[in-house]
Design an enzyme around this catalytic site. Structure first.
Site, short mmCIF file in Angstrom:
data_model
loop_
_atom_site.label_atom_id
_atom_site.label_comp_id
_atom_site.label_asym_id
_atom_site.label_seq_id
_atom_site.Cartn_x
_atom_site.Cartn_y
_atom_site.Cartn_z
N GLU A 264 0.50 -1.26 -0.41
CA GLU A 264 -0.07 -0.11 -0.10
C GLU A 264 0.88 0.92 -0.03
OE1 GLU A 264 -1.40 2.88 2.26
OE2 GLU A 264 -1.89 1.66 3.00
N CYS A 301 -1.52 8.56 4.75
CA CYS A 301 -1.91 7.91 3.02
C CYS A 301 -2.70 8.64 2.11
CB CYS A 301 -1.73 6.71 2.95
SG CYS A 301 -2.71 5.95 3.88
P1 NAP Z 1 10.06 3.84 3.02
O1 NAP Z 1 11.80 4.32 2.71
O2 NAP Z 1 9.03 3.26 1.15
O3 NAP Z 1 10.07 2.03 3.98
C1 NAP Z 1 8.90 1.40 4.64
C2 NAP Z 1 9.95 0.33 4.65
O4 NAP Z 1 10.18 -0.33 4.19
C3 NAP Z 1 11.32 0.06 6.20
O5 NAP Z 1 11.23 -0.59 6.94
C4 NAP Z 1 12.47 0.73 4.91
O6 NAP Z 1 13.26 -0.25 5.60
C5 NAP Z 1 11.86 -1.22 4.09
N1 NAP Z 1 11.86 -0.66 2.49
C6 NAP Z 1 12.16 0.59 1.96
N2 NAP Z 1 12.76 0.71 0.79
C7 NAP Z 1 13.26 -1.01 0.96
C8 NAP Z 1 13.64 -1.59 -0.09
N3 NAP Z 1 14.40 -0.88 -1.35
N4 NAP Z 1 14.27 -3.07 -0.28
C9 NAP Z 1 14.01 -3.61 1.29
N5 NAP Z 1 13.52 -2.45 1.93
C10 NAP Z 1 12.83 -1.39 1.91
O7 NAP Z 1 8.74 4.37 3.69
P2 NAP Z 1 8.82 5.53 5.08
O8 NAP Z 1 10.37 5.61 5.56
O9 NAP Z 1 8.05 4.64 5.83
O10 NAP Z 1 7.88 7.13 4.69
C11 NAP Z 1 8.62 7.52 3.75
C12 NAP Z 1 7.40 7.96 2.69
O11 NAP Z 1 6.72 6.20 2.28
C13 NAP Z 1 6.94 8.94 3.13
O12 NAP Z 1 8.05 10.07 2.47
C14 NAP Z 1 5.58 9.07 2.51
O13 NAP Z 1 5.83 9.27 0.41
C15 NAP Z 1 5.55 7.11 1.82
N6 NAP Z 1 4.63 6.91 2.96
C16 NAP Z 1 3.30 6.42 2.57
C17 NAP Z 1 2.41 6.24 3.19
C18 NAP Z 1 1.52 5.03 2.76
O14 NAP Z 1 0.25 4.78 3.76
N7 NAP Z 1 0.86 5.09 1.71
C19 NAP Z 1 2.59 5.49 5.16
C20 NAP Z 1 3.63 6.41 4.60
C21 NAP Z 1 4.66 6.90 4.78
P3 NAP Z 1 14.28 0.64 6.52
O15 NAP Z 1 13.75 2.41 6.05
O16 NAP Z 1 15.51 0.17 7.47
O17 NAP Z 1 14.89 1.14 4.55
#
Ligand code: NAP
Length: 528
Positions: A264, A301
């Site tokens: 999501e 989100c």
């Molecule tokens: P994220 O950077 O996508 O990270 C989410 C989780 O996935 C973290 O545990 C991260 O690990 C892991 N991860 C990310 N990229 C990965 C990869 N290539 N391989 C393996 N694991 C990976 O999101 P976030 O830090 O929670 O928030 C940043 C952004 O996500 C926000 O700026 C926003 O745009 C979006 N967001 C969307 C929603 C929604 O509900 N749609 C909710 C929250 C955030 P690590 O952090 O340990 O690297």
């Protein structure tokens, strides 16, 4: 006490040397507790234990799984203020929000407990044999949903409780009969640790097999990557960025045995305001939307990041009112300095695009890690030509698009990527004149809202929290509500199987008294 170790089944483990600390954005200091990142050996141990646990856990009755889910809720509740304090220290969110989110988390766990106890989720379907059917006899076929296998959960940064360690994905997977391995979110790893301890306590007290749950720390992508590639992992639940979700989806698809990744991800949640509504109540709508855009510092989100209207005096009035309202609202703290940095960078990038006008930008100095809310505007022509403007700016930001006419409004909606939500703001009877626009919007979203705001996601069976890509990787499923269990099950058919060897859900005597589709009729009757 937060030891910072990984939970590998019922054991605490810290074999690695890489450590990290979480951050208090309100105080702008690191938190005291130190987390130890899991190493590959620990990841594989957790996955092996989970595969072993699956053999028994997947066969447990609804009652036994319900007892476990309820025990998890009780243990989380028993953490009391300690949990709320750590949550607030790791997010900058007030204790009231922490308590509210805890309530939602407990509610989800208990709802899933009732759901599996009731048993209908297996969607039993029975077609009895017709040995004398002409020209060929018909076999006896009985179908039900079964657990898919070990599920890896990547929790959300913005919901440390409700969509993280014991959040919706974990509750759904455990309810289905799947062991869970959580890749803890590094921004709230202490909160995750406490919740994981509560789950393990509940697992031991409810006689669950060791390995039914594990929680792994990491501050980087390696642990998640190893997990998703582990052959004992059979599905993934993810909430976060499009970049992260897509990377994991691609990784899972490249495995020798590809597995589903239910991610999501991003959404700008378009809001369409019809002309009569703009004419009659522009100021009221602006007030409501200023609050919705800034709610939770825009870190939802379902934040309304895109507002669409047709050029008119009403739209001008709305834009003016929204510009005034939004800067009246006190800025608030974001979850982490990284998110503030990303917000300011993404906002600046969007603002630098040709033809974009800044309507309101919170100018006054703000405290460290606080976000300045902003509203911008652009013409329909420019919006259509520049896909950069369609991207999410995660935070208290929204873009108003002034469309030339109804045709352009429809064209814009048709060109939008998939969204979690779409909202229509309309006066009485006005909507009837715009059925094509409404249809176009419905085709792009998982939830369509009438005269409301997209923020606020009710947890109930009729909720759809998902949508066409990139809102989610599979628009057929929801990430919220009891139907989210469907992501972690697969159907199995039993052909001509002896009655006493069938699972209870499919036996003639219907010992679970569940609703079943028997020869095309929904019934809880026994089969004679
Ligand atoms: P994220 O950077 O996508 O990270 C989410 C989780 O996935 C973290 O545990 C991260 O690990 C892991 N991860 C990310 N990229 C990965 C990869 N290539 N391989 C393996 N694991 C990976 O999101 P976030 O830090 O929670 O928030 C940043 C952004 O996500 C926000 O700026 C926003 O745009 C979006 N967001 C969307 C929603 C929604 O509900 N749609 C909710 C929250 C955030 P690590 O952090 O340990 O690297």
């Amino acid at each position: 006490m937060i030891t910072g170790k990984n939970h590998i089944g019922n054991q605490l483990s810290a074999k690695g040397t890489k450590t990290f600390k979480t951050f208090n954005p309100l105080l702008n200091i690191e938190n005291d507790w130190e987390m130890t990142e899991a190493i590959a050996e620990e990841v594989n141990e957790a996955a092996t234990l989970a595969a072993e646990a699956f053999k028994t856990y997947s066969k447990f009755s609804g009652y036994k799984k319900a007892k476990f889910l309820n025990a998890i809720a009780d243990e989380i509740e028993a953490l009391g203020d300690t949990l709320l304090d750590v949550y607030s220290s790791e997010t900058g969110l007030p204790k009231g929000r922490a308590a509210g989110e805890r309530g939602r988390t407990l509610g989800q766990l208990r709802t899933f407990a009732n759901h599996v106890k009731a048993g209908n989720w297996v969607e039993a379907s029975i077609d009895t044999a017709q040995p004398k059917r002409d020209p060929l006899p018909k076999v006896d076929l009985r179908k039900m949903n079964v657990a898919i296998g070990t599920v890896v959960v990547f929790g959300a940064s913005n919901f440390p409780l409700a969509y993280s360690t014991a959040g919706g994905d974990t509750a759904a997977a455990l309810a289905a009969g799947c062991p869970v391995i959580v890749k803890s979110h590094p921004m709230h790893a202490g909160t995750g640790y406490l919740v994981a301890s509560a789950i393990i306590k509940a697992a031991i007290n409810s006689d669950m097999p060791n390995g039914v749950f594990s929680n792994l720390n990491s501050n980087g992508i390696e642990v998640g990557q190893i997990l998703v590639q582990n052959r004992n992992v059979k599905a993934v639940g993810f909430t976060g960025s499009i970049k992260g979700g897509r990377a994991l989806y691609d990784l899972a698809a490249k495995r020798q045995e590809p597995i589903p990744v239910f991610a999501e991800m991003g959404s700008v949640n378009p809001v369409v305001i019809f002309p009569k509504a703009l004419k009659s109540r522009a100021a009221d709508i602006a007030k409501t939307y200023a609050k919705s855009i800034t709610l939770g510092t825009g870190q939802f989100c379902t934040n309304p990041g895109l507002i669409l209207g047709i050029k008119s005096e009403g739209l001008t009035n709305f834009v003016n009112a929204l510009s005034k309202e939004i800067v009246q609202i006190e800025p608030s703290c974001m979850l982490h300095p990284n998110l503030v940095e990303a917000y300011e960078k993404n906002k600046a990038y969007i603002i630098s695009q040709n033809g974009l006008k800044v309507l309101a930008d919170y100018k006054t100095e703000v405290k460290i890690n606080y976000a300045r809310q902003a509203v911008t505007a652009v013409s329909g022509n420019i919006f259509l030509d520049n896909p950069t403007l369609h991207q999410e700016v995660f935070g208290p930001f929204s873009l108003v698009v002034r469309c030339e006419n109804e045709n352009q409004l429809q064209e814009i909606i048709l060109n939008l990527e998939g969204q979690l939500t779409g909202t229509i703001i309309s006066d009485d009877n006005e909507i009837q004149n715009y059925s094509e626009i409404v249809n176009a919007l419905q085709n792009r979203v998982g939830r369509i809202i009438f005269n409301g705001v997209p923020t606020g996601v009710e947890v109930c069976p009729s909720m759809v929290h998902g949508g066409p890509y990139p809102a989610s990787t599979d628009s057929r499923f929801t990430a919220v509500g009891v139907d989210s269990i469907k992501r972690f099950v697969r159907p199995v058919s039993y052909q001509d199987w002896p009655n006493d060897l069938l699972p209870d859900a499919l036996k003639n005597e219907n010992p679970l008294s569940i609703l079943r589709n028997v020869n095309g009729q929904l019934t809880s009757e026994i089969i004679k």
